[in-house]
Design a protein around this motif. Structure first.
Motif, short mmCIF file in Angstrom:
data_model
loop_
_atom_site.label_atom_id
_atom_site.label_comp_id
_atom_site.label_asym_id
_atom_site.label_seq_id
_atom_site.Cartn_x
_atom_site.Cartn_y
_atom_site.Cartn_z
N ALA A 1 -18.44 -17.77 41.07
CA ALA A 1 -19.21 -18.75 41.84
C ALA A 1 -19.58 -19.96 40.99
O ALA A 1 -19.55 -21.10 41.46
CB ALA A 1 -20.48 -18.09 42.40
N THR A 2 -19.89 -19.73 39.73
CA THR A 2 -20.25 -20.83 38.83
C THR A 2 -19.02 -21.67 38.50
O THR A 2 -19.10 -22.90 38.47
CB THR A 2 -20.90 -20.28 37.56
OG1 THR A 2 -21.99 -19.43 37.93
CG2 THR A 2 -21.42 -21.40 36.69
N GLU B 1 -30.28 -20.68 39.66
CA GLU B 1 -29.63 -20.15 40.86
C GLU B 1 -28.44 -19.24 40.54
O GLU B 1 -28.23 -18.22 41.19
CB GLU B 1 -29.17 -21.31 41.74
CG GLU B 1 -28.55 -20.89 43.04
CD GLU B 1 -28.02 -22.06 43.84
OE1 GLU B 1 -27.22 -21.80 44.75
OE2 GLU B 1 -28.39 -23.22 43.57
N LEU B 2 -27.64 -19.66 39.58
CA LEU B 2 -26.42 -18.92 39.20
C LEU B 2 -26.44 -18.65 37.70
O LEU B 2 -25.75 -19.30 36.92
CB LEU B 2 -25.17 -19.75 39.55
CG LEU B 2 -24.89 -20.02 41.01
CD1 LEU B 2 -23.78 -21.05 41.16
CD2 LEU B 2 -24.50 -18.73 41.71
N PRO B 3 -27.26 -17.70 37.26
CA PRO B 3 -27.32 -17.43 35.82
C PRO B 3 -25.99 -16.89 35.30
O PRO B 3 -25.24 -16.24 36.02
CB PRO B 3 -28.43 -16.38 35.70
CG PRO B 3 -28.53 -15.76 37.04
CD PRO B 3 -28.09 -16.80 38.04
N LEU B 4 -25.70 -17.18 34.05
CA LEU B 4 -24.48 -16.69 33.42
C LEU B 4 -24.68 -15.20 33.12
O LEU B 4 -25.65 -14.82 32.47
CB LEU B 4 -24.19 -17.47 32.14
CG LEU B 4 -24.10 -18.99 32.32
CD1 LEU B 4 -23.90 -19.66 30.97
CD2 LEU B 4 -23.00 -19.36 33.29
N PRO B 5 -23.77 -14.36 33.58
CA PRO B 5 -23.95 -12.91 33.44
C PRO B 5 -24.25 -12.45 32.02
O PRO B 5 -25.07 -11.57 31.81
CB PRO B 5 -22.64 -12.32 33.95
CG PRO B 5 -22.06 -13.37 34.83
CD PRO B 5 -22.52 -14.68 34.27
N ASP B 6 -23.58 -13.04 31.03
CA ASP B 6 -23.80 -12.64 29.64
C ASP B 6 -24.46 -13.76 28.83
O ASP B 6 -24.42 -13.75 27.62
CB ASP B 6 -22.49 -12.21 28.99
CG ASP B 6 -21.47 -13.35 28.91
OD1 ASP B 6 -21.77 -14.45 29.39
OD2 ASP B 6 -20.39 -13.13 28.36
N GLN B 7 -25.03 -14.72 29.53
CA GLN B 7 -25.71 -15.86 28.93
C GLN B 7 -24.73 -16.85 28.30
O GLN B 7 -25.15 -17.77 27.60
CB GLN B 7 -26.74 -15.43 27.88
CG GLN B 7 -27.77 -14.46 28.40
CD GLN B 7 -28.63 -15.05 29.50
OE1 GLN B 7 -29.15 -16.15 29.36
NE2 GLN B 7 -28.78 -14.35 30.60
N GLY C 1 -21.43 -32.13 30.27
CA GLY C 1 -21.30 -30.83 30.91
C GLY C 1 -22.53 -30.42 31.70
O GLY C 1 -22.43 -29.65 32.65
N LEU C 2 -23.69 -30.96 31.34
CA LEU C 2 -24.91 -30.63 32.09
C LEU C 2 -24.89 -31.23 33.49
O LEU C 2 -25.65 -30.79 34.36
CB LEU C 2 -26.15 -31.10 31.32
CG LEU C 2 -26.42 -30.34 30.03
CD1 LEU C 2 -27.60 -30.96 29.28
CD2 LEU C 2 -26.67 -28.86 30.30
N ASP C 3 -24.02 -32.23 33.72
CA ASP C 3 -23.85 -32.76 35.08
C ASP C 3 -23.06 -31.79 35.95
O ASP C 3 -23.12 -31.86 37.17
CB ASP C 3 -23.13 -34.11 35.05
CG ASP C 3 -23.95 -35.21 34.41
OD1 ASP C 3 -25.20 -35.07 34.35
OD2 ASP C 3 -23.36 -36.20 33.95
N LEU C 4 -22.33 -30.90 35.31
CA LEU C 4 -21.55 -29.91 36.04
C LEU C 4 -22.29 -28.59 36.21
O LEU C 4 -22.13 -27.91 37.21
CB LEU C 4 -20.22 -29.66 35.32
CG LEU C 4 -19.34 -30.87 35.07
CD1 LEU C 4 -18.10 -30.47 34.30
CD2 LEU C 4 -18.99 -31.57 36.37
N TYR C 5 -23.09 -28.25 35.21
CA TYR C 5 -23.88 -27.01 35.24
C TYR C 5 -25.08 -27.21 34.34
O TYR C 5 -24.94 -27.31 33.13
CB TYR C 5 -23.04 -25.82 34.75
CG TYR C 5 -23.79 -24.50 34.76
CD1 TYR C 5 -23.85 -23.74 35.91
CD2 TYR C 5 -24.43 -24.04 33.63
CE1 TYR C 5 -24.53 -22.53 35.92
CE2 TYR C 5 -25.12 -22.84 33.62
CZ TYR C 5 -25.17 -22.09 34.77
OH TYR C 5 -25.85 -20.90 34.79
N GLY C 6 -26.26 -27.29 34.95
CA GLY C 6 -27.47 -27.54 34.19
C GLY C 6 -28.53 -26.47 34.41
O GLY C 6 -28.26 -25.39 34.94
#
Length: 114
Positions: free
Chosen positions: A91-92, A79-85, A68-73
């Motif tokens: 966009a993400t 650049e695109l932080p998760l709104p609630d972590q 999964g880190l290859d998709l979102y790391g």
């Protein structure tokens, strides 16, 4: 709780009030002590490592592993932080879907038409 067919003034249909769960605004935070990993406690890193190891060990033709880190790391988080972590925004989701399609689905249509 309202019965089906109850009229609610101000709603689009006038019949059913929209049911939306209340969302608590806040951030999720992982807790735990990294030192506990040595005693066998699971972390996402441990699970990722084990899945990669097992997939490589079995090396079956139809068994594949995509971290999964290859998709979102980490760079994406900057650049695109998760709104609630924890949960991605639109966009993400788009970015991870595009990466998934490029890595997993590229050539699928070509193989069927060949």
């Amino acid at each position: 709780m309202a019965r089906l067919g109850t009229r609610w003034p101000g709603t689009a249909s006038g019949r059913v009030r929209p049911c939306r769960p209340r969302r608590r605004r806040g951030a999720f935070r992982a807790t735990g002590d990294p030192a506990e990993r040595a005693s066998g406690k699971l972390t996402l890193g441990v699970i990722r490592d084990e899945l990669a190891r097992i997939t490589a060990q079995r090396a079956a033709g139809n068994l594949h592993h995509l971290d999964g880190l290859d998709l979102y790391g980490e760079a994406d988080f900057a650049e695109l932080p998760l709104p609630d972590q924890l949960h991605p925004d639109t966009a993400t989701h788009r970015r991870t879907a595009e990466r998934f399609a490029k890595r997993v689905l590229s050539g699928v249509g070509d193989a069927r038409s060949a």
